[in-house]
Design a protein around this motif. Structure first.
Motif, PDB file in Angstrom:
ATOM      1  N   LEU A   1      -3.586  -8.135  -1.951  1.00 40.01           N
ATOM      2  CA  LEU A   1      -3.887  -7.954  -0.576  1.00 40.01           C
ATOM      3  C   LEU A   1      -3.399  -6.728  -0.300  1.00 40.01           C
ATOM      4  N   PHE A   2      -2.132  -6.424  -0.638  1.00 41.63           N
ATOM      5  CA  PHE A   2      -1.655  -5.003   0.058  1.00 41.63           C
ATOM      6  C   PHE A   2      -2.575  -3.852  -0.483  1.00 41.63           C
ATOM      7  N   PHE A   3      -3.388  -3.949  -1.744  1.00 44.54           N
ATOM      8  CA  PHE A   3      -4.025  -2.828  -2.239  1.00 44.54           C
ATOM      9  C   PHE A   3      -5.347  -2.782  -1.441  1.00 44.54           C
ATOM     10  N   PHE A   4      -6.128  -3.921  -1.133  1.00 43.07           N
ATOM     11  CA  PHE A   4      -7.438  -4.006  -0.432  1.00 43.07           C
ATOM     12  C   PHE A   4      -7.157  -3.850   0.850  1.00 43.07           C
ATOM     13  N   GLY A   5      -5.826  -4.358   1.406  1.00 48.56           N
ATOM     14  CA  GLY A   5      -5.546  -4.205   2.894  1.00 48.56           C
ATOM     15  C   GLY A   5      -5.109  -2.892   3.374  1.00 48.56           C
ATOM     16  N   SER A   6      -4.877  -1.988   2.520  1.00 49.65           N
ATOM     17  CA  SER A   6      -4.044  -0.649   3.036  1.00 49.65           C
ATOM     18  C   SER A   6      -5.159   0.451   2.464  1.00 49.65           C
TER      19      SER A   6
END
Length: 153
Positions: A66-71
Motif C-alpha cells: 500500500l505504501f508503494f502503490f499509494g506513493s
C-alpha cells in the motif's frame, strides 16, 4: 473537508480496524490452519526467535504494498491505509513483544491500569497451551471483565 483531515481519519480508522483484523486472524488463522507457525509462541522454546515471528512479515506485506502503490505520484488513500497498518504494527509490537512478553528489556513492568489489563487478558490467552479453547484474541483493546479484574488492590 481538508485532505489532511480525511487522511488522518483514513489512518486512524485503519489503525482501529486492524484490531479487528488481528483478533480475527489470531482466532481463526493463527489458532486454525497456521497453528504450525503460532504453536511455538504458546509452547515456549529457549530460542529467541519463534516461527510465530513470520506473522510480522505476513502483516507487513500489505502495508508495504500500500505504501508503494499509494506513493506513486501524489500520496493517495492507499498510502494512508498502509500508514494505519504500520502504526498498528508498531503498537502491537510495543505492547506484545516489549511490554507483555519482555522479549526486549526496554521498559520495566508498569503498574499502569491499561498495561495491567492488557497483561491480564494476554495471560488468560496463554493459559491455553493448545490451539483450542482460547480466549482474549485481541491485543490493544481488552474485554471489560479484564478491566474490572485489574482494579488496583
Amino acid at each position: 473537508m481538508d485532505n489532511w483531515i480525511i487522511n488522518l481519519f483514513i489512518t486512524l480508522g485503519t489503525f482501529i480496524f486492524m484490531e479487528g483484523v488481528a483478533w480475527f486472524t489470531h482466532k481463526y488463522v493463527m489458532h486454525g490452519w497456521l497453528w504450525v507457525l503460532h504453536k511455538d509462541h504458546h509452547q515456549k522454546t529457549p530460542d529467541f526467535f519463534e516461527k510465530n515471528d513470520a506473522f510480522f512479515l505476513i502483516f507487513a506485506s500489505p502495508s508495504i504494498l500500500l505504501f508503494f502503490f499509494g506513493s506513486r505520484g501524489e500520496l493517495n488513500w492507499m498510502f494512508y491505509i498502509g500508514l494505519g497498518i504500520l502504526l498498528y504494527g508498531i503498537a502491537y509490537f510495543m505492547i506484545h513483544d516489549v511490554v507483555i512478553h519482555q522479549r526486549f528489556k526496554w521498559f520495566s513492568r508498569s503498574n499502569n491500569k491499561y498495561i495491567r489489563t492488557i497483561r491480564r487478558a494476554h495471560k488468560m490467552h496463554h493459559k491455553h497451551l493448545g490451539r483450542h479453547h482460547g480466549e482474549s484474541f485481541g491485543m490493544l483493546f481488552a474485554n471489560r471483565k479484564y478491566w474490572q479484574k485489574s482494579q488496583k488492590k
